[in-house]
Scaffold this active site. Structure first.
Site, short mmCIF file in Angstrom:
data_model
loop_
_atom_site.label_atom_id
_atom_site.label_comp_id
_atom_site.label_asym_id
_atom_site.label_seq_id
_atom_site.Cartn_x
_atom_site.Cartn_y
_atom_site.Cartn_z
N THR A 125 1.07 -1.33 -0.15
CA THR A 125 0.58 0.37 0.27
C THR A 125 0.78 1.24 -0.23
O THR A 125 1.94 1.24 0.54
CB THR A 125 -0.72 -0.17 0.93
N ASP A 126 1.10 1.93 0.02
CA ASP A 126 0.88 3.66 -0.77
C ASP A 126 1.30 3.84 0.84
O ASP A 126 1.79 5.41 0.94
CB ASP A 126 0.49 4.46 -1.47
N GLU A 127 0.02 3.28 1.68
CA GLU A 127 0.64 4.26 3.30
C GLU A 127 1.82 3.86 3.77
O GLU A 127 1.88 4.75 5.04
CB GLU A 127 -0.55 3.63 4.24
N TYR A 151 -1.38 -0.17 11.15
CA TYR A 151 -1.56 -1.36 10.00
C TYR A 151 -0.69 -0.75 9.13
O TYR A 151 0.18 -1.96 8.20
CB TYR A 151 -3.15 -0.14 9.40
N ALA A 152 0.22 0.48 8.65
CA ALA A 152 0.94 0.57 7.43
C ALA A 152 2.47 -0.07 7.86
O ALA A 152 3.03 -0.26 7.28
CB ALA A 152 1.06 2.44 7.10
N LYS A 155 2.26 -3.16 7.16
CA LYS A 155 2.86 -3.40 5.64
C LYS A 155 3.98 -3.10 5.26
O LYS A 155 4.55 -3.86 4.40
CB LYS A 155 1.08 -2.52 4.76
N HIS A 277 -3.42 10.57 12.24
CA HIS A 277 -4.12 11.18 10.82
C HIS A 277 -3.43 11.82 9.79
O HIS A 277 -2.97 12.72 9.29
CB HIS A 277 -5.23 11.67 10.66
P1 NAD Z 1 -9.77 -6.54 3.34
O1 NAD Z 1 -9.59 -6.44 4.86
O2 NAD Z 1 -11.47 -6.30 2.68
O3 NAD Z 1 -9.55 -8.45 2.65
C1 NAD Z 1 -8.64 -8.66 3.71
C2 NAD Z 1 -9.09 -10.81 3.28
O4 NAD Z 1 -7.77 -10.99 3.58
C3 NAD Z 1 -10.53 -10.94 3.89
O5 NAD Z 1 -11.33 -11.88 2.94
C4 NAD Z 1 -9.63 -11.76 4.90
O6 NAD Z 1 -10.88 -12.75 5.60
C5 NAD Z 1 -8.44 -12.33 4.44
N1 NAD Z 1 -8.00 -12.37 5.36
C6 NAD Z 1 -7.26 -11.69 6.94
N2 NAD Z 1 -6.34 -12.01 7.54
C7 NAD Z 1 -6.30 -13.14 7.07
C8 NAD Z 1 -5.23 -14.36 7.52
N3 NAD Z 1 -4.17 -14.32 8.59
N4 NAD Z 1 -4.82 -15.71 6.39
C9 NAD Z 1 -5.43 -15.69 6.02
N5 NAD Z 1 -6.32 -14.63 4.69
C10 NAD Z 1 -6.70 -13.69 5.75
O7 NAD Z 1 -8.72 -5.57 2.85
P2 NAD Z 1 -8.90 -5.12 0.68
O8 NAD Z 1 -9.45 -3.81 0.93
O9 NAD Z 1 -9.18 -5.88 0.46
O10 NAD Z 1 -6.98 -4.82 0.69
C11 NAD Z 1 -6.33 -6.04 0.33
C12 NAD Z 1 -4.84 -6.39 0.11
O11 NAD Z 1 -4.72 -4.49 -0.92
C13 NAD Z 1 -4.06 -5.69 1.93
O12 NAD Z 1 -3.05 -6.84 0.91
C14 NAD Z 1 -3.73 -3.96 1.41
O13 NAD Z 1 -3.35 -4.13 2.59
C15 NAD Z 1 -3.87 -4.01 -0.22
N6 NAD Z 1 -4.32 -2.97 -0.12
C16 NAD Z 1 -5.44 -2.54 0.21
C17 NAD Z 1 -6.07 -1.27 -0.26
C18 NAD Z 1 -7.00 -0.50 0.01
O14 NAD Z 1 -7.34 0.91 -0.66
N7 NAD Z 1 -8.43 -1.11 0.19
C19 NAD Z 1 -4.82 -0.08 -1.04
C20 NAD Z 1 -3.75 -0.64 -1.40
C21 NAD Z 1 -3.25 -1.95 -0.93
P1 TYD Z 2 -9.89 4.66 4.31
O1 TYD Z 2 -11.56 4.33 3.63
O2 TYD Z 2 -10.34 3.90 6.08
O3 TYD Z 2 -8.57 4.17 4.51
P2 TYD Z 2 -7.23 5.05 4.74
O4 TYD Z 2 -7.33 5.44 6.01
O5 TYD Z 2 -6.57 3.97 4.62
O6 TYD Z 2 -7.06 6.35 3.35
O7 TYD Z 2 -10.62 6.51 5.24
C1 TYD Z 2 -10.13 7.35 3.91
C2 TYD Z 2 -10.08 9.03 3.82
O8 TYD Z 2 -11.56 8.78 4.65
C3 TYD Z 2 -9.39 8.42 5.46
O9 TYD Z 2 -9.08 9.60 5.97
C4 TYD Z 2 -9.95 9.08 6.74
C5 TYD Z 2 -11.49 9.42 6.46
N1 TYD Z 2 -12.33 8.46 7.11
C6 TYD Z 2 -13.22 9.75 7.23
O10 TYD Z 2 -13.22 11.21 7.79
N2 TYD Z 2 -14.64 9.04 8.51
C7 TYD Z 2 -15.01 7.91 8.14
O11 TYD Z 2 -15.54 7.60 8.81
C8 TYD Z 2 -13.35 7.19 8.03
C9 TYD Z 2 -13.80 5.38 7.91
C10 TYD Z 2 -12.25 7.74 7.27
#
Ligand code: NAD
Ligand code: TYD
Length: 341
Positions: A125-127, A151-152, A155, A277
């Site tokens: 992730t970018d984070e 979290y970041a 990762k 944040h």
């Molecule tokens: P999500 O939380 O929707 O899904 C995570 C999945 O992983 C779930 O199905 C969960 O059951 C499974 N999981 C969690 N812990 C596990 C474990 N110990 N063993 C097996 N399965 C497990 O997440 P997402 O938003 O789909 O993100 C997926 C990946 O992409 C993550 O690695 C996240 O860091 C990365 N990512 C997400 C974003 C975003 O905007 N959502 C952006 C960049 C990178």
């Molecule tokens: P989020 O979807 O949690 O992604 P990330 O923090 O990983 O970027 O949040 C996106 C942005 O929205 C972040 O700046 C936090 C903000 N946010 C709110 O303002 N209210 C909310 O209830 C949530 C979940 C996020």
């Protein structure tokens, strides 16, 4: 082509499996997922009877289950989406993030080595790069890692383990780092689905701080395309950033969502800020464009309107998620534990 996708029952993983089954007629996919609160097999209902798809329930941080899935299925490619993914949860409690994201990645890397996997792709992730100030240039792959949330940090730890397995053990691995995703099947604790569903139900939209934090939003299918391009064409040991050159302040997205839904702007409620944040993320993706021939395709306003429509048309999916009903869907569908497919 046998591909092990971990975390395939989550938001991006489920979109990725659907994308890959359509894009690669030779791909046989094993989805290995622990089905945590964020994992939902209802997100894959349309592919569950596909003969090229198999689901195995298991935890990536459990060496025995991981070894079993590698031994039984002998994957050539591993794509690791599995992770705890929500910043707010990592602030409340970080232990699960270290277990799943750091230890889980290490267990997978060990198995990838032992079973001589030909390509390992770590979805990051970018984070991990920390936070930008207004006017700073976007993150590039050489930007130092300055993770700010637990979290970041988890990762970033996983990314460094991947790097070490390439350097020390010669594992063939790539790392992808993407900006914030939006699209269908996103768990409604994240910003866009939470605000969409709350607005649909005439509930307040809790905007953190001054609402001026900035994210670079990308459609989930553009991310899936990036991950697959990196898995296929990326150079071993390299990192590839994906973004969309699409920076929005949260408050402007809240306004836009309310406009799309025809709801009053008065639903927006400024609430206490998230601790630590990050102010701004933006991704430079020139390397992916150059080396992988990758570009984002989905225009934001179109993609967001489509996403909102998806949540309007799929009330059953998110109602079940909100009520926790989907956890019993798995029990009803498949009985307890074990392998299905
Ligand atoms: P999500 O939380 O929707 O899904 C995570 C999945 O992983 C779930 O199905 C969960 O059951 C499974 N999981 C969690 N812990 C596990 C474990 N110990 N063993 C097996 N399965 C497990 O997440 P997402 O938003 O789909 O993100 C997926 C990946 O992409 C993550 O690695 C996240 O860091 C990365 N990512 C997400 C974003 C975003 O905007 N959502 C952006 C960049 C990178
Ligand atoms: P989020 O979807 O949690 O992604 P990330 O923090 O990983 O970027 O949040 C996106 C942005 O929205 C972040 O700046 C936090 C903000 N946010 C709110 O303002 N209210 C909310 O209830 C949530 C979940 C996020």
């Amino acid at each position: 082509m046998k591909i092990l996708v971990t975390g395939g029952a989550g938001f991006i993983g489920s979109n990725f499996i659907r994308y890959l089954l359509a894009a690669e007629p030779d791909a046989v996919i094993v989805n290995f997922d622990a089905l945590t609160y964020a994992g939902n097999l209802a997100s894959l209902k349309d592919v569950e009877s596909n003969p090229r798809y198999l689901f195995v329930k298991g935890d990536i941080s459990d060496p025995e289950s991981v070894k079993e899935v590698f031994a039984n299925h002998q994957p050539e490619i591993v794509i690791n989406f599995a992770a705890e993914s929500h910043v707010d949860r990592s602030i409340l409690s970080a232990a699960e993030f270290v277990r799943a994201n750091v230890m889980g990645t290490q267990v997978l890397l060990g198995a990838a080595r032992e079973f001589k996997v030909s390509r390992f792709c770590q979805v990051s992730t970018d984070e991990v790069y920390g936070s930008l100030k207004p006017g700073d240039p976007p993150f590039v792959e050489t930007t130092p890692l300055q993770a700010n949330s637990p979290y970041a940090a988890s990762k970033a730890g996983a990314d460094l383990l991947v790097r070490s397995y390439v350097h020390t053990h010669g594992l063939d691995a790539v790392i992808t780092r993407c900006s914030n995703n939006y699209g269908s099947y996103q768990f409604p604790e994240k910003f866009i689905p939470l605000f969409t569903i709350n607005a649909m139900r005439d509930q307040e939209l809790p905007l953190y701080g001054d609402g001026r934090n900035v994210r670079d939003w990308i459609h989930v299918l553009d991310h899936c395309d990036g991950v697959w391009s990196a898995a296929k064409k990326g150079r071993a040991g390299e990192v590839y950033n994906f973004g969309c050159d699409n920076e929005w302040a949260n408050i402007d997205i809240a306004h836009l969502l309310l406009e799309i839904l025809g709801k009053p702007q008065s639903l927006i409620k400024l609430v206490k800020d998230r601790p630590g944040h990050d102010r701004r993320y933006a991704m430079g993706f020139a390397k992916a464009a150059r080396e992988l021939d990758w570009q984002p395709q989905v225009q934001f306003e179109t993609g967001l309107a489509e996403t909102v429509r998806w949540y309007q048309q799929n009330t059953e999916w998110w109602s079940n998620v909100i009520s926790g009903e989907y956890q019993s869907y798995y029990q009803r569908q498949y009985g307890k534990g074990g392998v299905v497919g």
